[in-house]
Motif scaffolding. Structure first.
Motif, PDB file in Angstrom:
ATOM      1  N   GLN A   1      22.323  53.453  46.593  1.00  0.00           N
ATOM      2  CA  GLN A   1      22.888  52.922  45.353  1.00  0.00           C
ATOM      3  C   GLN A   1      23.831  51.780  45.697  1.00  0.00           C
ATOM      4  O   GLN A   1      24.709  51.916  46.535  1.00  0.00           O
ATOM      5  N   VAL A   2      23.645  50.661  45.029  1.00  0.00           N
ATOM      6  CA  VAL A   2      24.468  49.487  45.299  1.00  0.00           C
ATOM      7  C   VAL A   2      25.772  49.567  44.522  1.00  0.00           C
ATOM      8  O   VAL A   2      25.780  49.882  43.331  1.00  0.00           O
ATOM      9  N   GLN A   3      26.838  49.265  45.211  1.00  0.00           N
ATOM     10  CA  GLN A   3      28.139  49.205  44.556  1.00  0.00           C
ATOM     11  C   GLN A   3      28.924  48.029  45.103  1.00  0.00           C
ATOM     12  O   GLN A   3      28.883  47.736  46.298  1.00  0.00           O
ATOM     13  N   LEU A   4      29.640  47.366  44.214  1.00  0.00           N
ATOM     14  CA  LEU A   4      30.583  46.328  44.590  1.00  0.00           C
ATOM     15  C   LEU A   4      31.940  46.778  44.086  1.00  0.00           C
ATOM     16  O   LEU A   4      32.116  46.970  42.878  1.00  0.00           O
ATOM     17  N   ALA A   5      32.872  46.943  44.987  1.00  0.00           N
ATOM     18  CA  ALA A   5      34.189  47.455  44.627  1.00  0.00           C
ATOM     19  C   ALA A   5      35.239  46.404  44.910  1.00  0.00           C
ATOM     20  O   ALA A   5      35.499  46.077  46.075  1.00  0.00           O
ATOM     21  N   GLU A   6      35.838  45.869  43.840  1.00  0.00           N
ATOM     22  CA  GLU A   6      36.896  44.864  43.995  1.00  0.00           C
ATOM     23  C   GLU A   6      38.257  45.543  44.061  1.00  0.00           C
ATOM     24  O   GLU A   6      38.467  46.608  43.475  1.00  0.00           O
ATOM     25  N   SER A   7      39.166  44.884  44.755  1.00  0.00           N
ATOM     26  CA  SER A   7      40.546  45.360  44.808  1.00  0.00           C
ATOM     27  C   SER A   7      41.453  44.174  45.092  1.00  0.00           C
ATOM     28  O   SER A   7      40.988  43.107  45.501  1.00  0.00           O
ATOM     29  N   GLY A   8      42.749  44.382  44.870  1.00  0.00           N
ATOM     30  CA  GLY A   8      43.734  43.366  45.232  1.00  0.00           C
ATOM     31  C   GLY A   8      44.341  42.600  44.083  1.00  0.00           C
ATOM     32  O   GLY A   8      45.231  41.772  44.297  1.00  0.00           O
ATOM     33  N   GLY A   9      43.883  42.844  42.866  1.00  0.00           N
ATOM     34  CA  GLY A   9      44.469  42.143  41.739  1.00  0.00           C
ATOM     35  C   GLY A   9      45.889  42.601  41.456  1.00  0.00           C
ATOM     36  O   GLY A   9      46.364  43.571  42.034  1.00  0.00           O
ATOM     37  N   GLY A  10      46.554  41.884  40.546  1.00  0.00           N
ATOM     38  CA  GLY A  10      47.912  42.264  40.198  1.00  0.00           C
ATOM     39  C   GLY A  10      48.604  41.206  39.379  1.00  0.00           C
ATOM     40  O   GLY A  10      47.989  40.232  38.936  1.00  0.00           O
ATOM     41  N   LEU A  11      49.901  41.413  39.210  1.00  0.00           N
ATOM     42  CA  LEU A  11      50.752  40.495  38.461  1.00  0.00           C
ATOM     43  C   LEU A  11      51.666  39.777  39.435  1.00  0.00           C
ATOM     44  O   LEU A  11      52.403  40.440  40.193  1.00  0.00           O
ATOM     45  N   LEU A  18      47.745  35.923  46.355  1.00  0.00           N
ATOM     46  CA  LEU A  18      47.085  37.227  46.278  1.00  0.00           C
ATOM     47  C   LEU A  18      45.805  37.159  47.093  1.00  0.00           C
ATOM     48  O   LEU A  18      45.216  36.077  47.230  1.00  0.00           O
ATOM     49  N   ARG A  19      45.379  38.297  47.608  1.00  0.00           N
ATOM     50  CA  ARG A  19      44.086  38.361  48.279  1.00  0.00           C
ATOM     51  C   ARG A  19      43.244  39.438  47.620  1.00  0.00           C
ATOM     52  O   ARG A  19      43.658  40.607  47.570  1.00  0.00           O
ATOM     53  N   LEU A  20      42.101  39.038  47.146  1.00  0.00           N
ATOM     54  CA  LEU A  20      41.148  39.974  46.565  1.00  0.00           C
ATOM     55  C   LEU A  20      40.109  40.367  47.618  1.00  0.00           C
ATOM     56  O   LEU A  20      39.750  39.554  48.466  1.00  0.00           O
ATOM     57  N   SER A  21      39.642  41.578  47.506  1.00  0.00           N
ATOM     58  CA  SER A  21      38.579  42.064  48.388  1.00  0.00           C
ATOM     59  C   SER A  21      37.433  42.610  47.545  1.00  0.00           C
ATOM     60  O   SER A  21      37.648  43.142  46.461  1.00  0.00           O
ATOM     61  N   CYS A  22      36.232  42.484  48.083  1.00  0.00           N
ATOM     62  CA  CYS A  22      35.059  43.056  47.434  1.00  0.00           C
ATOM     63  C   CYS A  22      34.213  43.710  48.525  1.00  0.00           C
ATOM     64  O   CYS A  22      33.651  43.012  49.374  1.00  0.00           O
ATOM     65  N   ALA A  23      34.141  45.005  48.473  1.00  0.00           N
ATOM     66  CA  ALA A  23      33.359  45.750  49.452  1.00  0.00           C
ATOM     67  C   ALA A  23      32.018  46.124  48.848  1.00  0.00           C
ATOM     68  O   ALA A  23      31.953  46.771  47.799  1.00  0.00           O
ATOM     69  N   ALA A  24      30.947  45.690  49.502  1.00  0.00           N
ATOM     70  CA  ALA A  24      29.602  45.976  49.017  1.00  0.00           C
ATOM     71  C   ALA A  24      28.988  47.113  49.811  1.00  0.00           C
ATOM     72  O   ALA A  24      29.141  47.183  51.031  1.00  0.00           O
ATOM     73  N   SER A  25      28.306  47.976  49.128  1.00  0.00           N
ATOM     74  CA  SER A  25      27.632  49.082  49.809  1.00  0.00           C
ATOM     75  C   SER A  25      26.223  49.244  49.261  1.00  0.00           C
ATOM     76  O   SER A  25      25.939  48.892  48.123  1.00  0.00           O
ATOM     77  N   GLY A  26      25.341  49.742  50.093  1.00  0.00           N
ATOM     78  CA  GLY A  26      23.989  50.016  49.654  1.00  0.00           C
ATOM     79  C   GLY A  26      22.956  48.983  50.053  1.00  0.00           C
ATOM     80  O   GLY A  26      21.799  49.307  50.225  1.00  0.00           O
ATOM     81  N   ARG A  27      23.325  47.741  50.170  1.00  0.00           N
ATOM     82  CA  ARG A  27      22.423  46.674  50.576  1.00  0.00           C
ATOM     83  C   ARG A  27      23.207  45.598  51.324  1.00  0.00           C
ATOM     84  O   ARG A  27      24.431  45.560  51.261  1.00  0.00           O
TER      85      ARG A  27
END
Length: 123
Positions: A1-11, A18-27
């Motif tokens: 199962q493909v998932q893209l998980a973003e993190s790092g947002g904020g005020l 800021l640094r955003l991350s996107c971790a992809a899994s599944g492919r």
């Protein structure tokens, strides 16, 4: 199962980083990108990176301030955002493509999307 998980947002305040991350899994993806959508506006292209070449592409509005990078071994893409401005306020979405993306700034070239992470820049 493909998932893209973003993190790092904020005020943050204008001028901050800021640094955003996107971790992809599944492919494994050929091209990964960031888009953003501000309130009341259409989603727009921010940046893209091609895994095999490392080539990067940026919207004019973020050139010189944002940097995209990718850790292929981790199937993760990062967005370093410096000198943030209030107009950068938006939900930032990670996108990933399995094949060649001819028009990297067009949504239709991407196969998978993350849920988005909110970035708010106060003046």
């Amino acid at each position: 199962q493909v998932q893209l998980a973003e993190s790092g947002g904020g005020l943050v305040q204008a001028g901050a980083s800021l640094r955003l991350s996107c971790a992809a899994s599944g492919r494994t993806f050929s091209t990964m990108a960031w888009f953003r959508q501000a309130p009341g506006k259409e989603r727009e292209f921010v940046t893209a990176i091609v895994g095999s070449t490392g080539n990067t592409y940026y919207a004019d509005s973020v050139k010189g301030r944002f940097t995209v990078s990718r850790a292929n071994a981790k199937n993760t893409v990062y967005l370093q955002m410096n000198s943030l401005k209030p107009e950068d306020t938006a939900v930032y979405y990670c996108a990933a493509a399995l094949g060649v993306v001819w028009s990297k700034d067009r949504e239709r070239g991407y196969d998978y999307w993350g849920q988005g992470t909110q970035v708010t820049v106060s003046s």
